[in-house]
Design a protein around this motif. Structure first.
Motif, PDB file in Angstrom:
ATOM      1  N   UNK A   1      -1.584  13.324  -6.005  1.00 42.06           N
ATOM      2  CA  UNK A   1      -2.353  13.005  -7.209  1.00 42.06           C
ATOM      3  C   UNK A   1      -2.183  11.535  -7.587  1.00 42.06           C
ATOM      4  N   UNK A   2      -0.971  11.022  -7.520  1.00 42.85           N
ATOM      5  CA  UNK A   2      -0.715   9.614  -7.835  1.00 42.85           C
ATOM      6  C   UNK A   2      -1.455   8.692  -6.868  1.00 42.85           C
ATOM      7  N   UNK A   3      -1.449   9.059  -5.594  1.00 43.70           N
ATOM      8  CA  UNK A   3      -2.164   8.255  -4.590  1.00 43.70           C
ATOM      9  C   UNK A   3      -3.665   8.235  -4.875  1.00 43.70           C
ATOM     10  N   UNK A   4      -4.207   9.397  -5.214  1.00 48.75           N
ATOM     11  CA  UNK A   4      -5.637   9.472  -5.526  1.00 48.75           C
ATOM     12  C   UNK A   4      -5.964   8.655  -6.767  1.00 48.75           C
ATOM     13  N   UNK A   5      -5.082   8.742  -7.773  1.00 49.94           N
ATOM     14  CA  UNK A   5      -5.312   7.985  -9.001  1.00 49.94           C
ATOM     15  C   UNK A   5      -5.322   6.485  -8.724  1.00 49.94           C
ATOM     16  N   UNK A   6      -4.385   6.020  -7.935  1.00 51.03           N
ATOM     17  CA  UNK A   6      -4.345   4.599  -7.587  1.00 51.03           C
ATOM     18  C   UNK A   6      -5.580   4.196  -6.786  1.00 51.03           C
ATOM     19  N   UNK A   7      -6.024   5.077  -5.913  1.00 51.78           N
ATOM     20  CA  UNK A   7      -7.236   4.808  -5.137  1.00 51.78           C
ATOM     21  C   UNK A   7      -8.458   4.668  -6.030  1.00 51.78           C
ATOM     22  N   UNK A   8      -8.573   5.562  -7.015  1.00 50.93           N
ATOM     23  CA  UNK A   8      -9.694   5.485  -7.960  1.00 50.93           C
ATOM     24  C   UNK A   8      -9.615   4.215  -8.798  1.00 50.93           C
ATOM     25  N   UNK A   9      -8.411   3.839  -9.203  1.00 52.40           N
ATOM     26  CA  UNK A   9      -8.245   2.620  -9.992  1.00 52.40           C
ATOM     27  C   UNK A   9      -8.646   1.388  -9.184  1.00 52.40           C
ATOM     28  N   UNK A  10      -8.266   1.350  -7.903  1.00 55.24           N
ATOM     29  CA  UNK A  10      -8.637   0.223  -7.049  1.00 55.24           C
ATOM     30  C   UNK A  10     -10.146   0.158  -6.860  1.00 55.24           C
ATOM     31  N   UNK A  11     -10.769   1.312  -6.650  1.00 57.13           N
ATOM     32  CA  UNK A  11     -12.220   1.349  -6.475  1.00 57.13           C
ATOM     33  C   UNK A  11     -12.928   0.897  -7.749  1.00 57.13           C
ATOM     34  N   UNK A  12     -12.437   1.358  -8.886  1.00 59.04           N
ATOM     35  CA  UNK A  12     -13.031   0.951 -10.161  1.00 59.04           C
ATOM     36  C   UNK A  12     -12.919  -0.560 -10.333  1.00 59.04           C
ATOM     37  N   UNK A  13     -11.755  -1.128 -10.045  1.00 59.11           N
ATOM     38  CA  UNK A  13     -11.556  -2.576 -10.177  1.00 59.11           C
ATOM     39  C   UNK A  13     -12.484  -3.339  -9.232  1.00 59.11           C
ATOM     40  N   UNK A  14     -12.629  -2.861  -8.012  1.00 63.78           N
ATOM     41  CA  UNK A  14     -13.520  -3.510  -7.048  1.00 63.78           C
ATOM     42  C   UNK A  14     -14.969  -3.433  -7.516  1.00 63.78           C
ATOM     43  N   UNK A  15     -15.377  -2.266  -8.011  1.00 61.82           N
ATOM     44  CA  UNK A  15     -16.746  -2.111  -8.512  1.00 61.82           C
ATOM     45  C   UNK A  15     -17.015  -3.048  -9.684  1.00 61.82           C
ATOM     46  N   UNK A  16     -16.047  -3.181 -10.588  1.00 60.90           N
ATOM     47  CA  UNK A  16     -16.212  -4.071 -11.731  1.00 60.90           C
ATOM     48  C   UNK A  16     -16.307  -5.530 -11.294  1.00 60.90           C
ATOM     49  N   UNK A  17     -15.487  -5.899 -10.329  1.00 59.37           N
ATOM     50  CA  UNK A  17     -15.514  -7.268  -9.810  1.00 59.37           C
ATOM     51  C   UNK A  17     -16.863  -7.569  -9.156  1.00 59.37           C
ATOM     52  N   UNK A  18     -17.357  -6.620  -8.363  1.00 60.47           N
ATOM     53  CA  UNK A  18     -18.644  -6.821  -7.713  1.00 60.47           C
ATOM     54  C   UNK A  18     -19.777  -6.905  -8.729  1.00 60.47           C
ATOM     55  N   UNK A  19     -19.702  -6.104  -9.774  1.00 58.64           N
ATOM     56  CA  UNK A  19     -20.744  -6.135 -10.801  1.00 58.64           C
ATOM     57  C   UNK A  19     -20.716  -7.468 -11.556  1.00 58.64           C
ATOM     58  N   UNK A  20     -19.523  -7.998 -11.818  1.00 59.12           N
ATOM     59  CA  UNK A  20     -19.404  -9.295 -12.473  1.00 59.12           C
ATOM     60  C   UNK A  20     -20.004 -10.398 -11.596  1.00 59.12           C
ATOM     61  N   UNK A  21     -19.677 -10.368 -10.312  1.00 59.73           N
ATOM     62  CA  UNK A  21     -20.224 -11.365  -9.387  1.00 59.73           C
ATOM     63  C   UNK A  21     -21.746 -11.255  -9.295  1.00 59.73           C
ATOM     64  N   UNK A  22     -22.244 -10.010  -9.246  1.00 66.79           N
ATOM     65  CA  UNK A  22     -23.691  -9.804  -9.165  1.00 66.79           C
ATOM     66  C   UNK A  22     -24.383 -10.314 -10.424  1.00 66.79           C
ATOM     67  N   UNK A  23     -23.781 -10.091 -11.589  1.00 73.89           N
ATOM     68  CA  UNK A  23     -24.375 -10.576 -12.844  1.00 73.89           C
ATOM     69  C   UNK A  23     -24.431 -12.100 -12.856  1.00 73.89           C
TER      70      UNK A  23
END
Length: 107
Positions: free
Chosen positions: A4-26
């Motif tokens: 569960x901890x591994x999955x949570x960290x994976x989701x957090x990393x994906x969320x951070x990457x998605x946010x970074x990409x959205x900022x760059x795209x904007x």
């Protein structure tokens, strides 16, 4: 460490990457919008990049994209360009789609 901890960290990393990409795209969308508007206003080639940077910076003033829309629309209107707010919004959407594609493609 649990699965569960591994999955949570994976989701957090994906969320951070998605946010970074959205900022760059904007930011990329705003630059493209600024270049488009500068062309409509007939700005000199050496002024296009400066204006595009001003559009990018305007997005940092308030949350959301309304500040960018307002800046570009008012600048176009002030320059005597006959364009509707809807046309500017449509260009923003078009450039955002292109920017997302470019960012996801690694460009």
């Amino acid at each position: 460490m649990t699965t569960f901890d591994d999955r949570e960290r994976g989701f957090e990393k994906k969320f951070a990457l998605d946010q970074e990409q959205e900022f760059k795209a904007s930011a990329r969308r705003n630059r493209m919008l600024g270049e488009w508007a500068a062309g409509l206003m007939g700005l000199a080639e050496d002024s296009v990049a400066t204006y595009a940077q001003a559009v990018v910076r305007s997005d940092l003033e308030q949350p959301g994209e309304e500040d960018v829309l307002r800046k570009v629309f008012e600048d176009l209107k002030g320059s005597g360009v006959q364009v509707s707010e809807g046309e500017v919004r449509m260009k923003m959407d078009e450039f955002m789609a292109q920017a997302r594609e470019q960012v996801r493609g690694g460009q």
